[in-house]
Design a protein around this motif. Structure first.
Motif, PDB file in Angstrom:
ATOM      1  N   MET A   1       0.744  -1.055  -0.020  1.00  0.00           N
ATOM      2  CA  MET A   1       0.292  -0.128  -0.063  1.00  0.00           C
ATOM      3  C   MET A   1       1.370   1.374  -0.138  1.00  0.00           C
ATOM      4  O   MET A   1       1.854   1.040   1.129  1.00  0.00           O
ATOM      5  CB  MET A   1      -0.613  -0.026   0.654  1.00  0.00           C
ATOM      6  N   LYS A   2       0.688   1.800  -0.982  1.00  0.00           N
ATOM      7  CA  LYS A   2       1.182   2.934  -1.163  1.00  0.00           C
ATOM      8  C   LYS A   2       1.278   4.609   0.096  1.00  0.00           C
ATOM      9  O   LYS A   2      -0.241   4.627  -0.008  1.00  0.00           O
ATOM     10  CB  LYS A   2       1.199   3.816  -2.902  1.00  0.00           C
ATOM     11  N   CYS A   3       1.169   5.540   0.860  1.00  0.00           N
ATOM     12  CA  CYS A   3       0.818   6.289   1.717  1.00  0.00           C
ATOM     13  C   CYS A   3       1.816   7.451   2.093  1.00  0.00           C
ATOM     14  O   CYS A   3       3.499   7.350   1.416  1.00  0.00           O
ATOM     15  CB  CYS A   3       0.774   5.203   3.070  1.00  0.00           C
ATOM     16  N   ILE A   4       1.493   8.116   2.235  1.00  0.00           N
ATOM     17  CA  ILE A   4       1.750   9.173   2.839  1.00  0.00           C
ATOM     18  C   ILE A   4       2.107   9.863   3.897  1.00  0.00           C
ATOM     19  O   ILE A   4       0.856   9.626   4.660  1.00  0.00           O
ATOM     20  CB  ILE A   4       1.470  10.628   1.625  1.00  0.00           C
ATOM     21  N   ALA A   5       2.761  10.253   4.781  1.00  0.00           N
ATOM     22  CA  ALA A   5       3.029  11.174   5.949  1.00  0.00           C
ATOM     23  C   ALA A   5       2.827  12.704   6.050  1.00  0.00           C
ATOM     24  O   ALA A   5       3.639  12.714   5.309  1.00  0.00           O
ATOM     25  CB  ALA A   5       3.796  10.373   7.201  1.00  0.00           C
ATOM     26  N   ILE A   6       2.208  13.252   7.094  1.00  0.00           N
ATOM     27  CA  ILE A   6       1.791  14.291   6.877  1.00  0.00           C
ATOM     28  C   ILE A   6       1.138  15.711   8.119  1.00  0.00           C
ATOM     29  O   ILE A   6       0.716  14.861   8.846  1.00  0.00           O
ATOM     30  CB  ILE A   6       0.475  15.354   6.200  1.00  0.00           C
ATOM     31  N   ASP A   7       2.463  16.033   8.936  1.00  0.00           N
ATOM     32  CA  ASP A   7       2.911  16.363   9.726  1.00  0.00           C
ATOM     33  C   ASP A   7       3.660  17.980  10.087  1.00  0.00           C
ATOM     34  O   ASP A   7       4.860  17.571   9.479  1.00  0.00           O
ATOM     35  CB  ASP A   7       2.925  15.193  11.275  1.00  0.00           C
ATOM     36  N   ASP A   8       3.149  19.196  10.520  1.00  0.00           N
ATOM     37  CA  ASP A   8       4.470  20.576  10.602  1.00  0.00           C
ATOM     38  C   ASP A   8       5.344  19.875  11.818  1.00  0.00           C
ATOM     39  O   ASP A   8       6.499  20.562  11.593  1.00  0.00           O
ATOM     40  CB  ASP A   8       2.980  20.938  10.411  1.00  0.00           C
ATOM     41  N   GLU A   9       5.068  19.372  12.628  1.00  0.00           N
ATOM     42  CA  GLU A   9       6.431  19.034  13.669  1.00  0.00           C
ATOM     43  C   GLU A   9       7.432  17.810  13.021  1.00  0.00           C
ATOM     44  O   GLU A   9       6.979  16.504  12.886  1.00  0.00           O
ATOM     45  CB  GLU A   9       6.014  18.395  15.390  1.00  0.00           C
ATOM     46  N   PRO A  10       8.346  17.963  13.041  1.00  0.00           N
ATOM     47  CA  PRO A  10       9.700  17.598  12.435  1.00  0.00           C
ATOM     48  C   PRO A  10      10.498  16.183  12.502  1.00  0.00           C
ATOM     49  O   PRO A  10      10.102  15.341  12.563  1.00  0.00           O
ATOM     50  CB  PRO A  10      10.894  18.401  12.488  1.00  0.00           C
ATOM     51  N   LEU A  11       9.691  16.759  14.548  1.00  0.00           N
ATOM     52  CA  LEU A  11       9.889  15.039  15.137  1.00  0.00           C
ATOM     53  C   LEU A  11       8.885  14.247  14.743  1.00  0.00           C
ATOM     54  O   LEU A  11       9.027  12.706  15.131  1.00  0.00           O
ATOM     55  CB  LEU A  11      10.746  15.870  16.590  1.00  0.00           C
ATOM     56  N   ALA A  12       8.088  15.045  15.447  1.00  0.00           N
ATOM     57  CA  ALA A  12       6.453  13.961  14.954  1.00  0.00           C
ATOM     58  C   ALA A  12       6.224  12.946  13.573  1.00  0.00           C
ATOM     59  O   ALA A  12       6.052  12.150  14.021  1.00  0.00           O
ATOM     60  CB  ALA A  12       5.274  14.817  15.277  1.00  0.00           C
ATOM     61  N   LEU A  13       6.974  14.042  12.619  1.00  0.00           N
ATOM     62  CA  LEU A  13       6.609  13.648  11.174  1.00  0.00           C
ATOM     63  C   LEU A  13       7.943  11.873  11.422  1.00  0.00           C
ATOM     64  O   LEU A  13       7.498  10.901  10.081  1.00  0.00           O
ATOM     65  CB  LEU A  13       7.176  14.088   9.931  1.00  0.00           C
ATOM     66  N   GLN A  14       8.622  12.292  11.736  1.00  0.00           N
ATOM     67  CA  GLN A  14      10.110  10.976  12.011  1.00  0.00           C
ATOM     68  C   GLN A  14      10.318   9.793  12.371  1.00  0.00           C
ATOM     69  O   GLN A  14      10.141   9.053  11.751  1.00  0.00           O
ATOM     70  CB  GLN A  14      11.687  12.267  12.274  1.00  0.00           C
TER      71      GLN A  14
END
Length: 234
Positions: A1-14
């Protein structure tokens, strides 16, 4: 499944990227700091699942989901519990509250996988098993194209060029690979690059970074390398 991750906080995104990397059936194709970057990713790739935070500058995660016409599966990951009721109205797969334990994250992903497979089974039973062609609009006409006649397709911004076995001259249509891809039988075609879809039967050889259709060499995008390698292994 192809997915994307969206979060404006760098640590949360990592952290989200790290968790996704642990799920074998997920392929992260883009990680975005805002919904505007996510819009570009949705235009470029056929996305099956979105992981998204709610509170973000410019446009919230909920507003972004509401704006989508063809909505992929969605898992919300947020620090706020008060949006849970509103999220259920949007039929999201799951609602995770930060910090998210890995076992809870895996449970949400498994739920998304079940919904994805159920949807795929319905699509295959209705469309893929019964049709060996599709129609595309061109100059006020509907052009019938047989799947087995296609060798490869090239995306050119707002157009798609389709190369056929039966013609030396490719056909040009005002559409996108993203729009065409869901109509193609998944056992007959493979996307090797953001700009190329090829008929598996037409592939004559594969190198590390290229697919060959006779003398034509087409590049393999980094995102699609693992998918191409699966063809070789199978």
């Amino acid at each position: 499944m192809k997915c994307i991750a969206i979060d404006d906080e760098p640590l949360a995104l990592q952290l989200l990227r790290d968790n996704i990397s642990k799920i074998p059936y997920l392929e992260l194709v883009a990680s975005c700091r805002n919904v505007f970057d996510a819009m570009k990713a949705l235009e470029e790739y056929k996305i099956d699942l979105i992981f998204i935070d709610i509170q973000m500058p410019g446009l919230t995660g909920l507003e972004f989901i509401k704006s989508l016409e063809n909505k992929p599966l969605v898992i919300l990951i947020t620090a706020y519990k008060q949006y849970a009721l509103e999220s259920y109205d949007l039929a999201v797969v799951d609602y995770l509250v930060k910090p998210v334990a890995l076992d809870r994250f895996i449970k949400a992903c498994n739920r998304a996988k079940e919904q994805y497979e159920l949807k795929a089974d319905k699509h295959n039973n209705v469309v893929v098993s019964s049709l060996d062609y599709f129609f595309l609009n061109a100059d006020y006409s509907h052009v019938k194209i047989m799947f087995d006649d296609i060798t490869w397709m090239e995306g050119l911004r707002d157009y798609v060029k389709i190369h056929l076995k039966s013609s030396n001259k490719p056909l040009l249509f005002r559409t996108s690979l993203k729009a065409i891809e869901p109509e193609l039988p998944p056992l007959k075609f493979i996307r090797i690059h953001k700009s190329y879809i090829v008929a598996i039967a037409s592939i004559t050889s594969i190198r590390k970074a290229s697919v060959f259709i006779k003398d034509m060499e087409l590049p393999i995008g980094e995102t699609y390398r693992e998918i191409v390698e699966k063809i070789i292994r199978n």
